[in-house]
Design a protein around this motif. Sequence first.
Motif, PDB file in Angstrom:
ATOM      1  N   ARG A 370       0.834  -1.210   0.000  1.00  0.00           N
ATOM      2  CA  ARG A 370       0.000   0.000   0.000  1.00  0.00           C
ATOM      3  C   ARG A 370       0.865   1.254   0.000  1.00  0.00           C
ATOM      4  O   ARG A 370       0.547   2.245  -0.674  1.00  0.00           O
ATOM      5  N   ALA A 371       1.972   1.219   0.734  1.00  0.00           N
ATOM      6  CA  ALA A 371       2.881   2.370   0.767  1.00  0.00           C
ATOM      7  C   ALA A 371       3.526   2.591  -0.600  1.00  0.00           C
ATOM      8  O   ALA A 371       3.676   3.737  -1.054  1.00  0.00           O
ATOM      9  N   ALA A 372       3.889   1.490  -1.277  1.00  0.00           N
ATOM     10  CA  ALA A 372       4.498   1.611  -2.604  1.00  0.00           C
ATOM     11  C   ALA A 372       3.504   2.176  -3.613  1.00  0.00           C
ATOM     12  O   ALA A 372       3.853   3.013  -4.456  1.00  0.00           O
ATOM     13  N   GLU A 373       2.246   1.742  -3.501  1.00  0.00           N
ATOM     14  CA  GLU A 373       1.212   2.253  -4.399  1.00  0.00           C
ATOM     15  C   GLU A 373       0.972   3.740  -4.159  1.00  0.00           C
ATOM     16  O   GLU A 373       0.830   4.523  -5.102  1.00  0.00           O
ATOM     17  N   ALA A 374       0.942   4.135  -2.873  1.00  0.00           N
ATOM     18  CA  ALA A 374       0.728   5.552  -2.548  1.00  0.00           C
ATOM     19  C   ALA A 374       1.870   6.417  -3.054  1.00  0.00           C
ATOM     20  O   ALA A 374       1.677   7.578  -3.424  1.00  0.00           O
ATOM     21  N   ALA A 375       3.092   5.865  -3.079  1.00  0.00           N
ATOM     22  CA  ALA A 375       4.261   6.631  -3.531  1.00  0.00           C
ATOM     23  C   ALA A 375       4.486   6.520  -5.037  1.00  0.00           C
ATOM     24  O   ALA A 375       5.474   7.062  -5.552  1.00  0.00           O
ATOM     25  N   ASN A 376       3.584   5.800  -5.741  1.00  0.00           N
ATOM     26  CA  ASN A 376       3.705   5.603  -7.194  1.00  0.00           C
ATOM     27  C   ASN A 376       5.040   4.973  -7.578  1.00  0.00           C
ATOM     28  O   ASN A 376       5.664   5.345  -8.578  1.00  0.00           O
ATOM     29  N   VAL A 377       5.475   4.014  -6.771  1.00  0.00           N
ATOM     30  CA  VAL A 377       6.737   3.323  -7.038  1.00  0.00           C
ATOM     31  C   VAL A 377       6.487   2.175  -8.014  1.00  0.00           C
ATOM     32  O   VAL A 377       5.588   1.352  -7.806  1.00  0.00           O
ATOM     33  N   GLU A 378       7.262   2.119  -9.088  1.00  0.00           N
ATOM     34  CA  GLU A 378       7.129   1.053 -10.076  1.00  0.00           C
ATOM     35  C   GLU A 378       7.900  -0.173  -9.607  1.00  0.00           C
ATOM     36  O   GLU A 378       9.103  -0.100  -9.320  1.00  0.00           O
ATOM     37  N   LEU A 379       7.195  -1.319  -9.510  1.00  0.00           N
ATOM     38  CA  LEU A 379       7.808  -2.527  -8.969  1.00  0.00           C
ATOM     39  C   LEU A 379       8.516  -3.320 -10.062  1.00  0.00           C
ATOM     40  O   LEU A 379       8.237  -3.173 -11.252  1.00  0.00           O
ATOM     41  N   ILE A 380       9.452  -4.165  -9.621  1.00  0.00           N
ATOM     42  CA  ILE A 380      10.283  -4.974 -10.516  1.00  0.00           C
ATOM     43  C   ILE A 380       9.999  -6.446 -10.242  1.00  0.00           C
ATOM     44  O   ILE A 380       9.877  -6.855  -9.084  1.00  0.00           O
ATOM     45  N   ASP A 381       9.900  -7.253 -11.293  1.00  0.00           N
ATOM     46  CA  ASP A 381       9.725  -8.694 -11.090  1.00  0.00           C
ATOM     47  C   ASP A 381      11.031  -9.306 -10.587  1.00  0.00           C
ATOM     48  O   ASP A 381      12.076  -9.189 -11.250  1.00  0.00           O
ATOM     49  N   PRO A 382      11.011  -9.954  -9.416  1.00  0.00           N
ATOM     50  CA  PRO A 382      12.241 -10.579  -8.905  1.00  0.00           C
ATOM     51  C   PRO A 382      12.595 -11.825  -9.720  1.00  0.00           C
ATOM     52  O   PRO A 382      11.720 -12.494 -10.275  1.00  0.00           O
ATOM     53  N   ALA A 383      13.873 -12.117  -9.764  1.00  0.00           N
ATOM     54  CA  ALA A 383      14.317 -13.306 -10.494  1.00  0.00           C
ATOM     55  C   ALA A 383      13.982 -14.578  -9.735  1.00  0.00           C
ATOM     56  O   ALA A 383      13.660 -15.607 -10.328  1.00  0.00           O
ATOM     57  N   GLU A 384      14.060 -14.528  -8.410  1.00  0.00           N
ATOM     58  CA  GLU A 384      13.683 -15.677  -7.595  1.00  0.00           C
ATOM     59  C   GLU A 384      13.297 -15.174  -6.201  1.00  0.00           C
ATOM     60  O   GLU A 384      13.688 -14.086  -5.779  1.00  0.00           O
ATOM     61  N   VAL A 385      12.487 -15.976  -5.521  1.00  0.00           N
ATOM     62  CA  VAL A 385      11.961 -15.608  -4.197  1.00  0.00           C
ATOM     63  C   VAL A 385      11.980 -16.840  -3.305  1.00  0.00           C
ATOM     64  O   VAL A 385      11.675 -17.947  -3.753  1.00  0.00           O
ATOM     65  N   SER A 386      12.340 -16.654  -2.039  1.00  0.00           N
ATOM     66  CA  SER A 386      12.214 -17.735  -1.054  1.00  0.00           C
ATOM     67  C   SER A 386      11.832 -17.119   0.291  1.00  0.00           C
ATOM     68  O   SER A 386      12.227 -16.000   0.607  1.00  0.00           O
ATOM     69  N   GLU A 387      11.023 -17.865   1.033  1.00  0.00           N
ATOM     70  CA  GLU A 387      10.593 -17.395   2.356  1.00  0.00           C
ATOM     71  C   GLU A 387      10.466 -18.610   3.255  1.00  0.00           C
ATOM     72  O   GLU A 387       9.401 -19.145   3.482  1.00  0.00           O
ATOM     73  N   ARG A 388      11.610 -19.032   3.784  1.00  0.00           N
ATOM     74  CA  ARG A 388      11.626 -20.212   4.632  1.00  0.00           C
ATOM     75  C   ARG A 388      11.592 -19.789   6.097  1.00  0.00           C
ATOM     76  O   ARG A 388      12.104 -18.722   6.461  1.00  0.00           O
ATOM     77  N   PRO A 389      10.963 -20.627   6.962  1.00  0.00           N
ATOM     78  CA  PRO A 389      10.871 -20.281   8.384  1.00  0.00           C
ATOM     79  C   PRO A 389      12.243 -19.987   8.982  1.00  0.00           C
ATOM     80  O   PRO A 389      13.202 -20.736   8.779  1.00  0.00           O
ATOM     81  N   GLY A 390      12.341 -18.862   9.698  1.00  0.00           N
ATOM     82  CA  GLY A 390      13.575 -18.487  10.375  1.00  0.00           C
ATOM     83  C   GLY A 390      14.571 -17.744   9.517  1.00  0.00           C
ATOM     84  O   GLY A 390      15.571 -17.229  10.025  1.00  0.00           O
ATOM     85  N   GLU A 391      14.321 -17.669   8.181  1.00  0.00           N
ATOM     86  CA  GLU A 391      15.283 -17.021   7.295  1.00  0.00           C
ATOM     87  C   GLU A 391      14.795 -15.677   6.777  1.00  0.00           C
ATOM     88  O   GLU A 391      15.551 -14.939   6.153  1.00  0.00           O
ATOM     89  N   GLY A 392      13.532 -15.349   6.993  1.00  0.00           N
ATOM     90  CA  GLY A 392      12.995 -14.120   6.443  1.00  0.00           C
ATOM     91  C   GLY A 392      12.734 -14.260   4.955  1.00  0.00           C
ATOM     92  O   GLY A 392      12.789 -15.347   4.376  1.00  0.00           O
ATOM     93  N   LEU A 393      12.448 -13.129   4.309  1.00  0.00           N
ATOM     94  CA  LEU A 393      12.142 -13.098   2.874  1.00  0.00           C
ATOM     95  C   LEU A 393      13.404 -12.757   2.095  1.00  0.00           C
ATOM     96  O   LEU A 393      14.079 -11.767   2.399  1.00  0.00           O
ATOM     97  N   ARG A 394      13.728 -13.559   1.087  1.00  0.00           N
ATOM     98  CA  ARG A 394      14.917 -13.336   0.262  1.00  0.00           C
ATOM     99  C   ARG A 394      14.532 -13.364  -1.208  1.00  0.00           C
ATOM    100  O   ARG A 394      13.563 -14.023  -1.592  1.00  0.00           O
ATOM    101  N   GLY A 395      15.320 -12.689  -2.025  1.00  0.00           N
ATOM    102  CA  GLY A 395      15.090 -12.745  -3.454  1.00  0.00           C
ATOM    103  C   GLY A 395      16.114 -11.918  -4.199  1.00  0.00           C
ATOM    104  O   GLY A 395      16.921 -11.197  -3.590  1.00  0.00           O
TER     105      GLY A 395
END
Length: 636
Positions: A370-395
């Motif tokens: 919602r903050a990115a939308e309010a700031a009109n920030v253009e998003l980028i498609d990540p090459a890869e994403v992982s979100e394993r327990p205890g490791e946080g979000l990576r990409g």
Amino acid sequence: MPPVLHDARPRWLNQDVAIAILAATAIAAHLALRFLARWPGEWHGFDWATWPLLVALAFGAVPLLIGLARDVFRLKFGSDLLAGFSIVTAILLKEYLAGVLVVLMLSGGQALESYAVRKASSALGALARRMPTVVHRRREGQLEELAIEQACVGDLLVVFPHETCPVDGVVVEGRSEMNEAYLTGEPYLLAKVVGSAVLSGAVNGAGALTIRAEKRAVDSRYAKIMNVMRESEQHRPQLRRLGDQLGAFYTPVALAIAIAAWALSGEAVRFLAVLVVATPCPLLIAIPVAIIGSVSLAARRGIVIKDPAILEKLDGCRTAIFDKTGTLTYGEPQVTEILPAGDRTSDALLRAVASLERYSRHPLSGAILRAAEAANVELIDPAEVSERPGEGLRGIVDGKTVQVTSRKKLAAQSPELAEQVPRSSGGLECVILVDSQYAGALRFRDEPRSEGRSFIQHLKPQHAFTRMLIVSGDREEEVRYLADKVGISDVYASQSPEQKLALVRAETARAPTIFMGDGINDAPALTAATVGVAFGQTSDVTAEAAGAVIMDNELSRVDELFHIGARMRSIALQSAVGGMIVSVAAMLAAAAGYLPPVAGALLQELIDVVAVLNALRASWPPAALTDYKRTQARQT
């Protein structure tokens, strides 16, 4: 043995319904043969009109009596024990029609009770029927179908468009979106790319996905839901607890009148006549009808009653225990600060984080997007994403490795980097690393509900609550900020699920409690409280642990729940006590010889009809179901 995810048996088919149908059919056949048949009523001493009643007693009364005997053996004396005495006495005195009438009344009441229990779990039954029975396994370039129980960890499975995901796993090929609302309660579609975790039971979107199974079907999240459902259905709520309390007084009185009538008159038939008219059908039928009606009324108000027994307990609760997030707050944190490090701009930091958060189910991801939308920030498609327990979000975003983590996890991973994070004065935060270097932080606030303070102030004068607490897993500064806003002084912060459970048990030992929460970590506390209330279209585990679920996250609905419970108890008492008073008068008439057994049974049926009609009022919406908004208006 894997859990059974499908049950093809008709839900209406059970012993009580079958016995009630058998008894009603036998009575109709008996009356038809006696009054309408043209052939002789007896043939060589064989009474055709009596035989339907004997069949009903053999196949209907015997199972009921065995069940009552089992309860007596376990020292469980309910209000239906009097009906058992009536059936046995009717058989001994050959008053078969009176005995079958009592069988009909007893089995009918138990069938209504069973219906109320099934009604409470019908939503989970529908959920069970959504689970696929086969999976599409890819092996050596070929697809093969096999039973879901045969899928193993490490298998590559293809989920076709609009199919239900069969097991928990990770996407290894393809792009799509999945609807996880049945599992998480979140009403929006979650994007899935290579590296995204998928949950069994989620519904795939328009693209095919190849996933690597990380759990077998028996160990998946969906199977755990089914295990919880099975256990809950095996647990029989004490729907007639109020009836049993009244029956503790009513049954000895009825037996005393029946024995006195027999002793004074010397006629055993008077003993039967008193017992037949004394059969506590206002307790056996009217109270379950009032409960079913109240469950229906609550459903129309957006309140799902999971355990109908809570309707009797609500009026006695004296301690209110609140979780914080999603209960006293809106559960929608907002970004309040963007703190980029070095020469990085706020927009650049927000772009990197939001590009990853599109593929996350973390509670803060919505606030970041919602903050990115309010700031009109253009998003980028990540090459890869992982979100394993205890490791946080990576990409990988724009060729750089981006990690979204917490201050605590960063301190354990790299104390030197954690020292670069500015100190926080309260609220939630996430820390961002780019190429393993500290890149900045985002801070959030989850504001209190606008009606929170007035609702808290309403509980003490209107519902006799003497104690209010906030119990949360969040940091103390954040919890106290909320407590000051809503007017609660007893605060327990940084509580683990085990600590919440211990606290609720201790409070419940002092006085009846109501616990209100919405997270999976609230499930043990919801179970331990006298009454557990979950908010929102919450997690499967939380909803199953709670006695009631408030679907639209409004505190005013909790007040309506209190009033529905009090109204149900009032109407049930009117029906039960009123029916008992009339029944006592009829017992005295039977004891004096003015009511034979069959006439007494018919009179009892008339009493039942009146009691049930009154009990049906519980399902009718009253003119006003809450006084909370009036109190809120006066305070304003």
